[in-house]
Design an enzyme around this catalytic site. Sequence first.
Site, PDB file in Angstrom:
ATOM      1  N   GLU A  30       0.851  -1.205   0.000  1.00  0.00           N
ATOM      2  CA  GLU A  30       0.000   0.000   0.000  1.00  0.00           C
ATOM      3  C   GLU A  30       0.876   1.241   0.000  1.00  0.00           C
ATOM      4  OE1 GLU A  30      -3.503   0.637   2.772  1.00  0.00           O
ATOM      5  OE2 GLU A  30      -2.275   2.373   3.336  1.00  0.00           O
ATOM      6  N   THR A  74      -3.950   4.784  -1.478  1.00  0.00           N
ATOM      7  CA  THR A  74      -5.003   5.275  -0.593  1.00  0.00           C
ATOM      8  C   THR A  74      -5.733   6.464  -1.225  1.00  0.00           C
ATOM      9  OG1 THR A  74      -3.615   6.844   0.582  1.00  0.00           O
ATOM     10  CG2 THR A  74      -3.688   4.606   1.462  1.00  0.00           C
ATOM     11  N   TYR A  75      -6.903   6.759  -0.673  1.00  0.00           N
ATOM     12  CA  TYR A  75      -7.738   7.846  -1.188  1.00  0.00           C
ATOM     13  C   TYR A  75      -8.203   8.699  -0.013  1.00  0.00           C
ATOM     14  CZ  TYR A  75     -11.368  10.254  -3.753  1.00  0.00           C
ATOM     15  OH  TYR A  75     -12.122  11.223  -4.348  1.00  0.00           O
ATOM     16  N   ALA A 124      -7.041   9.715   2.564  1.00  0.00           N
ATOM     17  CA  ALA A 124      -6.450   9.566   3.887  1.00  0.00           C
ATOM     18  C   ALA A 124      -5.399  10.649   4.071  1.00  0.00           C
ATOM     19  CB  ALA A 124      -5.830   8.183   4.031  1.00  0.00           C
ATOM     20  N   ARG A 161     -15.723   3.003   3.570  1.00  0.00           N
ATOM     21  CA  ARG A 161     -16.593   4.077   4.013  1.00  0.00           C
ATOM     22  C   ARG A 161     -15.791   5.368   4.124  1.00  0.00           C
ATOM     23  NH1 ARG A 161     -18.643   5.305   9.936  1.00  0.00           N
ATOM     24  NH2 ARG A 161     -16.394   5.577  10.002  1.00  0.00           N
ATOM     25  N   ASP A 169     -12.928   7.782   6.673  1.00  0.00           N
ATOM     26  CA  ASP A 169     -12.995   8.415   7.990  1.00  0.00           C
ATOM     27  C   ASP A 169     -13.327   9.884   7.824  1.00  0.00           C
ATOM     28  OD1 ASP A 169     -12.540   6.325   9.737  1.00  0.00           O
ATOM     29  OD2 ASP A 169     -10.389   6.340   9.324  1.00  0.00           O
ATOM     30  N   ALA A 203     -19.506   1.129   3.113  1.00  0.00           N
ATOM     31  CA  ALA A 203     -18.652   0.559   2.074  1.00  0.00           C
ATOM     32  C   ALA A 203     -19.465  -0.391   1.189  1.00  0.00           C
ATOM     33  CB  ALA A 203     -17.495  -0.176   2.727  1.00  0.00           C
ATOM     34  N   HIS A 233     -13.531  -2.737  14.541  1.00  0.00           N
ATOM     35  CA  HIS A 233     -13.461  -1.322  14.160  1.00  0.00           C
ATOM     36  C   HIS A 233     -13.625  -0.511  15.445  1.00  0.00           C
ATOM     37  CE1 HIS A 233     -14.919   2.528  12.547  1.00  0.00           C
ATOM     38  NE2 HIS A 233     -14.274   2.192  11.450  1.00  0.00           N
ATOM     39  N   LYS A 274     -20.724  -6.728   3.141  1.00  0.00           N
ATOM     40  CA  LYS A 274     -19.896  -6.300   2.005  1.00  0.00           C
ATOM     41  C   LYS A 274     -19.708  -7.450   1.010  1.00  0.00           C
ATOM     42  CE  LYS A 274     -16.911  -4.120   4.993  1.00  0.00           C
ATOM     43  NZ  LYS A 274     -15.872  -3.192   5.486  1.00  0.00           N
TER      44      LYS A 274
END
Length: 318
Positions: A14, A45-46, A48, A104, A106, A124, A172, A188
């Site tokens: 990642e 990542t997106y 974040a 989903r 943050d 998600a 979570h 999911k």
Amino acid sequence: MPPSILDAVPFSFELYPPRTDAGTANLHETIRHLAAAGPRFISVTYGAGGSTGGRSLELVRHIRETTDVEALAHLTCVGTTYEGATRLIREFLDAGITSFLALRGDPPEGVSEDDHFLGDLESAAQLVQLIQRAQIERAPYTEYSIPGVPGAARVDRRRKVEIAVAAFPNGHPRSRHATEDIDALLAKQAAGATFAITQLFFHADDYLGFVERARAAGVGIPILPGIMPIVSPVRLRRVLELTGEQLPTDLAAALDAAATPEAQRIVGLEHASALARDVVAGGAPGVHLYAFNHHDTVLAVLREAGILTETTEMEPTR
Ligand code: FAD
């Protein structure tokens, strides 16, 4: 050395979109090294840490255009309408991306979980469905021109999208009870997710116990363990803040006892490589490493774990 069973273990990495031009140049060098190791995919990542979608798309495009490695794009539900999310998914599909991690997301910095930060999509699972719908709307075939034969085209069936989702071996931080995370993963899977990637964890049993409970509840998709090498006490504190995971007292004590940054790095490397070996021995379908935009540490973890050997490693190419 004879080939070991670990040689065939799939691995992936990642990365996150850098904020500066210098960071971008360094990351391109990192990608060359990571790609040469032969990962199954590299994820980006997106949103974040305040990054924007544009920078994620740029980075997945770079991976696609400069390497043979599959680029997997994270997408989130944060602050978007159905139309906006659909437009964004189409942009990634148009760039040739067929692997996604649907999240989903943050709340942005300074925004609380209780504020309305999501938009039209609330989970998600809904994003998984939207990605599938956007893919189905597209023509089922891709046309390729045939060099030297003007007007002729080769037609191939379009590849189906892979949609990964997040899983939380230790729950979570917002879960109210232990089974909620497995219920979320089942939801999911029912929405069409094809595999899961876990949040980081510090003990192999956290992952192996979670997979066992998930299987017993009916989760059939592969669950890829996410492993983060923790190479300093500062990094440990930061990831605990971000993920809400419990302090791993054994690792924290070993990092504190190490006298130099190099000694701390070795503690982190050994911890992550032992974790990788143990989860693979327990049946994990591969390992996913959080690379923090550097190649040396994650590649060292794979070598130390016996997953990457001289026979499997290639020289990076220009
Ligand atoms: P969801 O699956 O929608 O779940 C959110 C919450 O609702 C959980 O508490 C869940 O238990 C509960 N829930 C959902 N559906 C149900 C249901 N049917 N029944 C009961 N409970 C339910 N964030 C970013 O912003 N960008 C990234 O690039 C990013 N990458 C990540 C990569 C990985 C591998 C992981 C593990 C996390 C990543 N995150 C990222 C963080 C993630 O967005 C947050 O952890 C977020 O709070 C939860 O996302 P989710 O996709 O698991 O949400």
